[in-house]
Design an enzyme around this catalytic site. Structure first.
Site, PDB file in Angstrom:
ATOM      1  N   ASP A  83       0.836  -1.205   0.000  1.00 36.13           N
ATOM      2  CA  ASP A  83       0.000   0.000   0.000  1.00 36.13           C
ATOM      3  C   ASP A  83       0.871   1.255   0.000  1.00 36.13           C
ATOM      4  O   ASP A  83       1.981   1.252   0.538  1.00 36.13           O
ATOM      5  CB  ASP A  83      -0.921  -0.020   1.235  1.00 36.13           C
TER       6      ASP A  83
ATOM      7  N   HIS B  39       2.160   3.513  -9.117  1.00 32.76           N
ATOM      8  CA  HIS B  39       1.978   2.079  -9.379  1.00 32.76           C
ATOM      9  C   HIS B  39       3.171   1.528 -10.168  1.00 32.76           C
ATOM     10  O   HIS B  39       3.649   0.423  -9.908  1.00 32.76           O
ATOM     11  CB  HIS B  39       0.666   1.818 -10.126  1.00 32.76           C
TER      12      HIS B  39
ATOM     13  N   LEU C 197      10.697 -20.392  -5.138  1.00 35.18           N
ATOM     14  CA  LEU C 197       9.667 -19.582  -4.493  1.00 35.18           C
ATOM     15  C   LEU C 197       8.305 -19.733  -5.183  1.00 35.18           C
ATOM     16  O   LEU C 197       8.235 -19.722  -6.410  1.00 35.18           O
ATOM     17  CB  LEU C 197      10.102 -18.109  -4.570  1.00 35.18           C
TER      18      LEU C 197
END
Ligand code: IPE
Ligand code: IPE
Ligand code: MG
Length: 255
Positions: free
Chosen positions: A24, A41, A135
């Protein structure tokens, strides 16, 4: 919690197996620089790259990133379409790199609401990387914790209606098998950047015993030092899962 998918006391003080992040603060990062929100963004994607690289290198098993919530459709239409384009171009650019690094990409959330092109990229990324052993990168997109529980309950109800399940057989373990995170360990560490201290409908069921960490750092500024600080905080905590501190210290319990 069953014995085989659990954390031993040793691993409790070691690194987390699963880190879940609410990324955020992109908008505020841009606004502080008198830039339009989309630039925040874009800068956020760079932070994603850094954190993914770090987690892969540290052999973290699962990294879950909240990229777009089921409530983010409420944003101005231009921001929503900009985010859709950014997801597409980022996937276009990164899928091969993820694959080379043995990373398994997974999306959770209701993808049917996305543009066809994005749905196709998601499917391509998942298919290409599905057998990778490094991962697991979980991207939560059009995801909501309540949606996740609803879709699980719907499947359970269908089983009951088909006569394949009795209502008495509904247990926590059974419901977990229908959640979008079914085959993944529960998050050990939850991080939210950007200063807000709320869960915003992220992994509601799965966060039941997760250690929570909040930082004012805005997502585009989140770097290796920031994630190391979060992991350090995690390592300093005593996870009790309902036991007493003494029981944990005496290693009288395993989780
Ligand atoms: C998080 O950053 C990214 C998404 C929700 C897609 P925000 O866009 O929420 O940034 P702030 O909270 O407005 O600063
Ligand atoms: C949560 O951030 C969702 C993502 C990071 C994708 P928001 O910025 O949308 O959360 P609220 O609305 O402030 O709770
Ligand atoms: Mg926000």
């Amino acid at each position: 919690m069953s014995a085989d998918d659990s954390n031993s006391l040793e691993s409790d003080n070691n690194k987390p197996r699963h880190i879940a992040i609410i990324m955020d603060g992109n908008g505020r990062w841009a606004q502080k620089r008198f830039m339009p929100r989309p630039m925040g963004h874009q800068a956020g994607v760079k932070a994603v790259r850094k954190v993914v690289e770090y987690c892969a290198k540290q052999e973290i098993e699962v990294l879950s990133l909240f990229a777009f919530s089921s409530e983010n459709w409420r944003r101005p239409q231009e921001e929503v379409s900009m985010l859709m384009s950014l997801f597409i171009t980022t996937l276009q650019r990164e899928i091969d790199k993820l694959h080379r690094n043995d990373i398994r990409l997974r999306f959770i959330g209701d993808r049917t609401a996305f543009p066809d092109k994005l749905q196709a990229k998601i499917a391509e990324g998942e298919a290409k990387t599905k057998d990778n052993k490094g991962l697991t990168l979980v991207v939560a997109a059009n995801y909501g914790g309540r949606w996740d529980m609803c879709q699980a309950f719907r499947k359970v109800a269908e089983k009951i209606a088909a006569g394949e399940l009795e209502s008495q057989e509904i247990t926590e373990e059974l419901i977990e098998r229908y959640l979008s995170t079914a085959d993944l360990p529960e998050p050990d560490l939850f991080i939210r950047t950007g200063g807000e201290q709320r869960v915003s409908n992220f992994l509601l069921w799965q966060l039941a015993y997760t250690e929570l960490y909040f930082t004012p750092t805005l997502w585009p500024d989140f770097d290796q030092d920031s994630i190391e600080d979060a992991i350090k905080s995690f390592k300093s905590r005593q996870r009790r899962f309902g036991h007493t501190g003494e029981q944990v210290l005496n290693k009288a319990v395993t989780f």
